[in-house]
Write a protein that holds these residues in place. Structure first.
Motif: not given
Length: 124
Positions: A35-40
């Motif tokens: 969530e914090k890094l907007d990692a996908k």
């Protein structure tokens, strides 16, 4: 090589609504980092994995380990994935990290993952 997408809930506290099926702390920590890094994206091949692949060109690997002891074996995926040029290890406070310094892996505590976002200029 397998690079795929993962989907995480937007809020790491959604586990409060799934009682009595509460996920372990490491899964909650991964959700928080995602969530914090907007990692996908992640990488997985032959039992080796990098939890998150981030950055403008997807060249930074982030591994989340919420264990008491972390050694070279625990970061094998970060070392074996050749397309990344920057490596981060996210740990909990109190973890003993015994990793060979030649691997050039930057360690951050879970509460300080925003510093990764700042360092990589991932601010939207």
């Amino acid at each position: 090589m397998r690079r795929g997408k993962r989907y995480y809930p937007y809020f790491s506290n959604l586990h409060l609504y799934t009682s009595p099926f509460i996920p372990d702390f490491s899964l909650q920590a991964e959700t928080e980092v995602a969530e914090k890094l907007d990692a996908k994206y992640f990488w997985n091949e032959q039992n080796k994995e990098v939890d998150f692949i981030v950055g403008p060109n997807l060249t930074t690997g982030v591994e989340v380990k919420m264990k008491n002891y972390i050694g070279n074996r625990d970061v094998r995926g970060l070392l074996d994935f050749k397309r990344i040029n920057k490596r981060f290890l996210v740990i909990k406070i109190g973890s003993k990290v015994v990793i060979d310094h030649k691997f050039n892996i930057t360690t951050r505590f879970l509460h300080d993952i925003v510093s990764i976002k700042t360092e990589l200029n991932l601010n939207n």
